[in-house]
Design an enzyme around this catalytic site. Sequence first.
Site, PDB file in Angstrom:
ATOM      1  N   ASN A 147       0.813  -1.230   0.071  1.00  0.00           N
ATOM      2  CA  ASN A 147       0.109  -0.121  -0.009  1.00  0.00           C
ATOM      3  C   ASN A 147       1.135   1.250   0.016  1.00  0.00           C
ATOM      4  O   ASN A 147       0.277   2.432   0.382  1.00  0.00           O
ATOM      5  CB  ASN A 147      -1.187   0.003   1.103  1.00  0.00           C
ATOM      6  CG  ASN A 147      -0.088  -0.140   2.432  1.00  0.00           C
ATOM      7  OD1 ASN A 147       0.968  -0.181   2.637  1.00  0.00           O
ATOM      8  ND2 ASN A 147      -1.001  -0.494   3.590  1.00  0.00           N
ATOM      9  N   ARG A 285       3.141   7.218  11.450  1.00  0.00           N
ATOM     10  CA  ARG A 285       2.655   6.491  12.668  1.00  0.00           C
ATOM     11  C   ARG A 285       2.270   7.757  13.606  1.00  0.00           C
ATOM     12  O   ARG A 285       3.014   8.827  13.646  1.00  0.00           O
ATOM     13  CB  ARG A 285       3.553   5.617  13.369  1.00  0.00           C
ATOM     14  CG  ARG A 285       3.655   4.266  12.588  1.00  0.00           C
ATOM     15  CD  ARG A 285       2.346   3.374  12.767  1.00  0.00           C
ATOM     16  NE  ARG A 285       2.327   2.203  12.174  1.00  0.00           N
ATOM     17  CZ  ARG A 285       1.769   2.061  10.867  1.00  0.00           C
ATOM     18  NH1 ARG A 285       1.264   3.024  10.139  1.00  0.00           N
ATOM     19  NH2 ARG A 285       1.861   0.760  10.519  1.00  0.00           N
ATOM     20  N   GLN A 314      -5.234   3.364  18.421  1.00  0.00           N
ATOM     21  CA  GLN A 314      -6.160   3.232  17.464  1.00  0.00           C
ATOM     22  C   GLN A 314      -6.980   2.088  17.775  1.00  0.00           C
ATOM     23  O   GLN A 314      -6.472   0.972  18.040  1.00  0.00           O
ATOM     24  CB  GLN A 314      -5.481   2.915  16.005  1.00  0.00           C
ATOM     25  CG  GLN A 314      -4.778   4.209  15.501  1.00  0.00           C
ATOM     26  CD  GLN A 314      -4.312   3.953  14.042  1.00  0.00           C
ATOM     27  OE1 GLN A 314      -3.546   5.038  13.468  1.00  0.00           O
ATOM     28  NE2 GLN A 314      -4.276   3.116  13.544  1.00  0.00           N
ATOM     29  N   HIS A 333      -7.395   5.958  10.128  1.00  0.00           N
ATOM     30  CA  HIS A 333      -6.252   5.333   9.432  1.00  0.00           C
ATOM     31  C   HIS A 333      -6.736   4.567   8.009  1.00  0.00           C
ATOM     32  O   HIS A 333      -7.171   3.341   8.257  1.00  0.00           O
ATOM     33  CB  HIS A 333      -5.643   4.464  10.386  1.00  0.00           C
ATOM     34  CG  HIS A 333      -4.287   3.930   9.978  1.00  0.00           C
ATOM     35  ND1 HIS A 333      -3.178   3.365  10.911  1.00  0.00           N
ATOM     36  CD2 HIS A 333      -3.617   3.929   8.743  1.00  0.00           C
ATOM     37  CE1 HIS A 333      -2.252   2.898   9.950  1.00  0.00           C
ATOM     38  NE2 HIS A 333      -2.272   3.482   8.761  1.00  0.00           N
TER      39      HIS A 333
HETATM   40  P1  NDP Z   1      10.321   2.001   3.665  1.00  0.00           P
HETATM   41  O1  NDP Z   1      10.891   0.639   4.204  1.00  0.00           O
HETATM   42  O2  NDP Z   1      10.315   1.874   2.161  1.00  0.00           O
HETATM   43  O3  NDP Z   1      10.838   3.306   3.770  1.00  0.00           O
HETATM   44  C1  NDP Z   1      11.300   3.777   5.213  1.00  0.00           C
HETATM   45  C2  NDP Z   1      12.413   4.864   5.189  1.00  0.00           C
HETATM   46  O4  NDP Z   1      12.458   5.428   6.235  1.00  0.00           O
HETATM   47  C3  NDP Z   1      13.655   3.865   4.650  1.00  0.00           C
HETATM   48  O5  NDP Z   1      14.229   4.903   3.783  1.00  0.00           O
HETATM   49  C4  NDP Z   1      14.305   4.282   5.875  1.00  0.00           C
HETATM   50  O6  NDP Z   1      15.828   4.558   5.662  1.00  0.00           O
HETATM   51  C5  NDP Z   1      13.956   5.652   6.415  1.00  0.00           C
HETATM   52  N1  NDP Z   1      14.033   5.877   7.774  1.00  0.00           N
HETATM   53  C6  NDP Z   1      14.099   4.943   8.798  1.00  0.00           C
HETATM   54  N2  NDP Z   1      14.419   5.705  10.157  1.00  0.00           N
HETATM   55  C7  NDP Z   1      14.499   7.027   9.853  1.00  0.00           C
HETATM   56  C8  NDP Z   1      15.083   8.147  10.338  1.00  0.00           C
HETATM   57  N3  NDP Z   1      15.171   8.208  11.835  1.00  0.00           N
HETATM   58  N4  NDP Z   1      15.254   9.416  10.025  1.00  0.00           N
HETATM   59  C9  NDP Z   1      15.071   9.226   8.306  1.00  0.00           C
HETATM   60  N5  NDP Z   1      14.625   8.391   7.598  1.00  0.00           N
HETATM   61  C10 NDP Z   1      14.393   7.216   8.476  1.00  0.00           C
HETATM   62  O7  NDP Z   1       8.904   1.944   4.146  1.00  0.00           O
HETATM   63  P2  NDP Z   1       7.476   2.609   3.336  1.00  0.00           P
HETATM   64  O8  NDP Z   1       7.910   3.829   2.493  1.00  0.00           O
HETATM   65  O9  NDP Z   1       6.722   1.331   2.569  1.00  0.00           O
HETATM   66  O10 NDP Z   1       6.718   2.852   4.667  1.00  0.00           O
HETATM   67  C11 NDP Z   1       7.241   3.886   5.709  1.00  0.00           C
HETATM   68  C12 NDP Z   1       6.332   3.927   7.015  1.00  0.00           C
HETATM   69  O11 NDP Z   1       4.995   4.477   6.539  1.00  0.00           O
HETATM   70  C13 NDP Z   1       5.948   2.559   7.474  1.00  0.00           C
HETATM   71  O12 NDP Z   1       6.918   2.201   8.480  1.00  0.00           O
HETATM   72  C14 NDP Z   1       4.485   2.834   8.237  1.00  0.00           C
HETATM   73  O13 NDP Z   1       4.878   3.190   9.515  1.00  0.00           O
HETATM   74  C15 NDP Z   1       3.981   3.850   7.429  1.00  0.00           C
HETATM   75  N6  NDP Z   1       2.777   3.441   6.743  1.00  0.00           N
HETATM   76  C16 NDP Z   1       1.526   3.851   6.856  1.00  0.00           C
HETATM   77  C17 NDP Z   1       0.623   3.401   6.183  1.00  0.00           C
HETATM   78  C18 NDP Z   1      -0.770   4.044   6.472  1.00  0.00           C
HETATM   79  O14 NDP Z   1      -1.744   3.492   6.105  1.00  0.00           O
HETATM   80  N7  NDP Z   1      -0.986   5.392   6.851  1.00  0.00           N
HETATM   81  C19 NDP Z   1       0.655   2.172   5.235  1.00  0.00           C
HETATM   82  C20 NDP Z   1       2.075   1.909   5.078  1.00  0.00           C
HETATM   83  C21 NDP Z   1       2.981   2.374   5.602  1.00  0.00           C
HETATM   84  P3  NDP Z   1      16.856   3.689   5.208  1.00  0.00           P
HETATM   85  O15 NDP Z   1      16.246   2.193   4.726  1.00  0.00           O
HETATM   86  O16 NDP Z   1      17.897   4.146   4.139  1.00  0.00           O
HETATM   87  O17 NDP Z   1      17.822   3.127   6.416  1.00  0.00           O
END
Ligand code: NDP
Length: 383
Positions: A147, A285, A314, A333
């Site tokens: 998603n 989140r 939630q 959500h």
């Molecule tokens: P990804 O794993 O593709 O991307 C997460 C990114 O966050 C990575 O690039 C990671 O960095 C980066 N990251 C982690 N910690 C930090 C930090 N402290 N500062 C800056 N960047 C950071 O996940 P998605 O993009 O698919 O999803 C992201 C989040 O979105 C999920 O974890 C979830 O909580 C939320 N989400 C919400 C949904 C909703 O329905 N509202 C649905 C799906 C997801 P790197 O990998 O370079 O270390």
Amino acid sequence: MAKILCVLYDDPENGYPQNMIRDDLPELSSYPDGQTLPSPSKIDYTPGQLLGSVTGELGLRKFLEDAGHEFIVTSDKDGPDSVFEKELPDAEIVISQPFWPAYLTADRIGKAKKLKLAITAGIGSDHVDLHAAMKHGVTVAEVTYCNSISVAEHVVMMILSLVRNYIPSYQWVVKGGWNIADCVQRSYDLEGMTVGTVAAGRIGSAVLRRLKPFDVRLHYTDRHRLPADAEKELDLTFHENADSLVRACDVVTINCPLHPETEHLFNDSLIGKMKRGAYLINTARGKICDRDAVVRALESGQLAGYAGDVWYPQPAPKDHPWRTMPNHGMTPHISGSSLSAQNRYAAGTREILERWFEGKPLRSDYLIVDGGKLAGAGAHSYS
Ligand code: NDP
């Protein structure tokens, strides 16, 4: 045979829909980075059907019962007398969605002596105490990418709706008014603004890509810098940290996972460093933002708007201050639970279950915890 306990959100107030709104869903060949879509051997539902609510059952009942498993579906997930808490002690597999999370706390995992697998039908397994899962040998898996684009679309919608002041303007129409000045006194063009994302993973990158045609300046921060050609293609400005990013941006979108480093990252101090009248969008989140700091910033005008769809806990209580704070564009959500996304994460959940029962390894992309440690996608995101 296994007992599978599945927690889903309630059906619509008017009952489970008898007809689908549209006859089909667009067919995708793969995700943008080439990752393949979920590939179960079969599905027992019609794509586009409501699957995430209790009657939809993620389309899993026939598959599981034909194989002789016990399948319990409930929305009653909180408190000691809930169906979830009563059924948990002898469940082998728990399935839940981040939208209506079955919080698998250390205490609950300790009581679930037979628990072997916790599946997140969606992305983001922060509702599971990952340390407790590691300690008790519980595998945690989620349906990576299912998603991400759904959320990116929601982020773009929320940015535009806040900056253009869409929601109050719509309400004037419904109220029978023609109050142009009331509507436009908070309405700007997005064009020329600086938009930044905290994290440029699957969602963050998709947001940047979708915003590029709006002629905005795009900034980002992440733990790892994107490849130079990606930065060049989108003309991105990289910041070493969120502190530097927020000072430069008119609009900030949060797209990182919730872990100890990001919990309450957006507190009074960081929000205070944003430009006065900036917009903050959080679909990642709820706990990444300090609840009361957001309210204070909207009341003082430090933030011109806040939108998102993630809360803590939630479902949010009726008196949660984000329901009534000024200039917000909150939804429950829902961003990652469009019918399109449900089709993908229901299929992904079935793929995980099929492989689990066949004793085959799960896709590394789907693993968060395995064999007592962070694994696969989890080793990358939650480390
Ligand atoms: P990804 O794993 O593709 O991307 C997460 C990114 O966050 C990575 O690039 C990671 O960095 C980066 N990251 C982690 N910690 C930090 C930090 N402290 N500062 C800056 N960047 C950071 O996940 P998605 O993009 O698919 O999803 C992201 C989040 O979105 C999920 O974890 C979830 O909580 C939320 N989400 C919400 C949904 C909703 O329905 N509202 C649905 C799906 C997801 P790197 O990998 O370079 O270390």
